[in-house]
Design a protein around this motif. Sequence first.
Motif, PDB file in Angstrom:
ATOM      1  N   HIS A   1       0.851  -1.234   0.101  1.00 51.11           N
ATOM      2  CA  HIS A   1       0.011   0.201   0.119  1.00 51.11           C
ATOM      3  C   HIS A   1       0.965   1.242  -0.047  1.00 51.11           C
ATOM      4  O   HIS A   1       1.885   1.330   1.024  1.00 51.11           O
ATOM      5  N   PRO A   2       0.651   2.291  -0.743  1.00 56.04           N
ATOM      6  CA  PRO A   2       1.425   3.580  -0.800  1.00 56.04           C
ATOM      7  C   PRO A   2       1.168   4.160   0.421  1.00 56.04           C
ATOM      8  O   PRO A   2      -0.117   4.234   1.054  1.00 56.04           O
ATOM      9  N   VAL A   3       2.086   4.901   1.069  1.00 56.20           N
ATOM     10  CA  VAL A   3       2.049   5.542   2.327  1.00 56.20           C
ATOM     11  C   VAL A   3       2.249   7.264   2.225  1.00 56.20           C
ATOM     12  O   VAL A   3       2.085   7.937   3.034  1.00 56.20           O
ATOM     13  N   ALA A   4       3.173   7.318   1.089  1.00 55.77           N
ATOM     14  CA  ALA A   4       3.586   8.845   0.712  1.00 55.77           C
ATOM     15  C   ALA A   4       4.007   8.880  -0.608  1.00 55.77           C
ATOM     16  O   ALA A   4       4.288   7.862  -1.452  1.00 55.77           O
ATOM     17  N   PHE A   5       3.946  10.024  -1.132  1.00 58.66           N
ATOM     18  CA  PHE A   5       4.540  10.559  -2.538  1.00 58.66           C
ATOM     19  C   PHE A   5       6.153  10.559  -2.291  1.00 58.66           C
ATOM     20  O   PHE A   5       6.622  11.020  -1.080  1.00 58.66           O
ATOM     21  N   SER A   6       6.824  10.272  -3.144  1.00 61.78           N
ATOM     22  CA  SER A   6       8.339  10.101  -3.192  1.00 61.78           C
ATOM     23  C   SER A   6       8.774  11.451  -2.858  1.00 61.78           C
ATOM     24  O   SER A   6       9.526  11.694  -2.014  1.00 61.78           O
ATOM     25  N   HIS A   7       8.278  12.508  -3.482  1.00 63.55           N
ATOM     26  CA  HIS A   7       8.555  13.810  -3.326  1.00 63.55           C
ATOM     27  C   HIS A   7       8.273  14.485  -1.810  1.00 63.55           C
ATOM     28  O   HIS A   7       9.078  15.310  -1.371  1.00 63.55           O
ATOM     29  N   GLU A   8       7.764  13.671  -1.091  1.00 72.13           N
ATOM     30  CA  GLU A   8       7.401  14.111   0.356  1.00 72.13           C
ATOM     31  C   GLU A   8       8.442  13.637   1.293  1.00 72.13           C
ATOM     32  O   GLU A   8       8.588  14.037   2.332  1.00 72.13           O
ATOM     33  N   VAL A   9       9.003  12.450   0.741  1.00 68.53           N
ATOM     34  CA  VAL A   9      10.011  12.024   1.593  1.00 68.53           C
ATOM     35  C   VAL A   9      11.435  12.143   1.191  1.00 68.53           C
ATOM     36  O   VAL A   9      12.045  11.733   0.366  1.00 68.53           O
ATOM     37  N   GLN A  10      12.175  13.347   1.908  1.00 69.25           N
ATOM     38  CA  GLN A  10      13.281  13.688   1.695  1.00 69.25           C
ATOM     39  C   GLN A  10      14.071  13.880   2.635  1.00 69.25           C
ATOM     40  O   GLN A  10      14.590  12.879   3.159  1.00 69.25           O
ATOM     41  N   GLU A  11      14.407  15.076   3.261  1.00 65.32           N
ATOM     42  CA  GLU A  11      15.541  15.168   4.427  1.00 65.32           C
ATOM     43  C   GLU A  11      14.724  14.705   5.568  1.00 65.32           C
ATOM     44  O   GLU A  11      15.566  14.177   6.523  1.00 65.32           O
ATOM     45  N   ARG A  12      13.542  14.875   5.841  1.00 63.49           N
ATOM     46  CA  ARG A  12      13.023  14.640   6.964  1.00 63.49           C
ATOM     47  C   ARG A  12      12.091  13.431   6.882  1.00 63.49           C
ATOM     48  O   ARG A  12      11.570  12.974   5.869  1.00 63.49           O
ATOM     49  N   PRO A  13      11.887  12.716   7.996  1.00 65.02           N
ATOM     50  CA  PRO A  13      10.934  11.377   8.073  1.00 65.02           C
ATOM     51  C   PRO A  13       9.463  11.829   7.796  1.00 65.02           C
ATOM     52  O   PRO A  13       9.091  13.065   8.402  1.00 65.02           O
ATOM     53  N   VAL A  14       8.650  10.902   7.396  1.00 65.95           N
ATOM     54  CA  VAL A  14       7.368  11.341   7.351  1.00 65.95           C
ATOM     55  C   VAL A  14       6.353  10.369   7.845  1.00 65.95           C
ATOM     56  O   VAL A  14       6.592   8.900   7.845  1.00 65.95           O
ATOM     57  N   ALA A  15       5.599  10.456   8.679  1.00 68.75           N
ATOM     58  CA  ALA A  15       4.642   9.867   9.430  1.00 68.75           C
ATOM     59  C   ALA A  15       3.725   9.134   8.425  1.00 68.75           C
ATOM     60  O   ALA A  15       3.214   9.680   7.359  1.00 68.75           O
TER      61      ALA A  15
END
Length: 337
Positions: free
Chosen positions: A19-33
Amino acid sequence: MRTQDPLRSYQEVFSAYWHPVAFSHEVQERPVAFRLLGTEGVVWRSDTGVAATQRYCAHRGADLCQGERVTQGLRCAFHGWTYGRDGQCLRIPSQPSAPIPASARLDTYRCHERYGLIWVCLADTPAAPLPEWPELEDGTVAAVALPRLDWEVSAGRMMEIILDVAHLSWVHRGTFGNPEQPEVPPYEVERHSGGVRSRIVYPALAPGMEGAPGRVDRTTLTYDVTLPFAVRLAFKPTLFYAHTVYAVASPLSEEKMQCFYFASHHPKIRNFGEMFVKSELAILEQDRRVAEGQRPRAHPVDFAHEVHVKADSLPIEYRRAVAALRLGDAPRLPGLE
């Protein structure tokens, strides 16, 4: 649903899928919940790829979304404990010379990046591969994404409204629905091991320009569903640009989902992205109002409390396929009227 069929829990069945949990562009230097099937996690980038772990630090329960990526992995902002992609704690700054306890580790989840999405599987062994959408990787198309859609509805309900041709003339009046031609012609649905496929021609209504009346745009809709919650929908209109929509409903719980929704198009089409986002958000808002009003919110696995007709064949065949995942055998459907 036959009463002797054992109904496996929603979480048990769908934890074994990607299942997708984030777009790739959202996960860069910072972790994403992320939240997936009731599990709270965090995705982050390491030097060797994306990783997915439990959201809260094994030390004192601090939120790792407030942490930061470092060379060794993910560092907690509370006490600096640092974890590798395998979840094992690699550094405890408050006692650097002491052995690190074996229990100082995070739960980890399978994680993969593809199609501009970060995918997570909560089970050790996935039940099926990711959808096969090669056109998104061979450089022949451009892609544009909508903001994530957070709806108070189940992932299966979301899929069914996308697959429902009969609602187009009613729900989508004022966008592309044609209220003058609500009849759904006969169509075939193909079942295969990974999902369902169908092709339907819909007389969409292209809006009129500068006071001119709208024109009928006979649009070929080709649906290709990858179980459990992904669909590729190709639009081949006569008056507008051909394009393909991809929708993946990611289950937050049995009654709530977030949808990752994007489109591909010929890269030479100018301004497509702007037009698509504006029109599609209006169309999906019409769908949201209907879908969030359906009851039950959870996706039914039987057909006992609804009446179906032949125009509903595609969403019904999809429901049969999803029910089979939970029951081990597709339920019988009363004859369509």
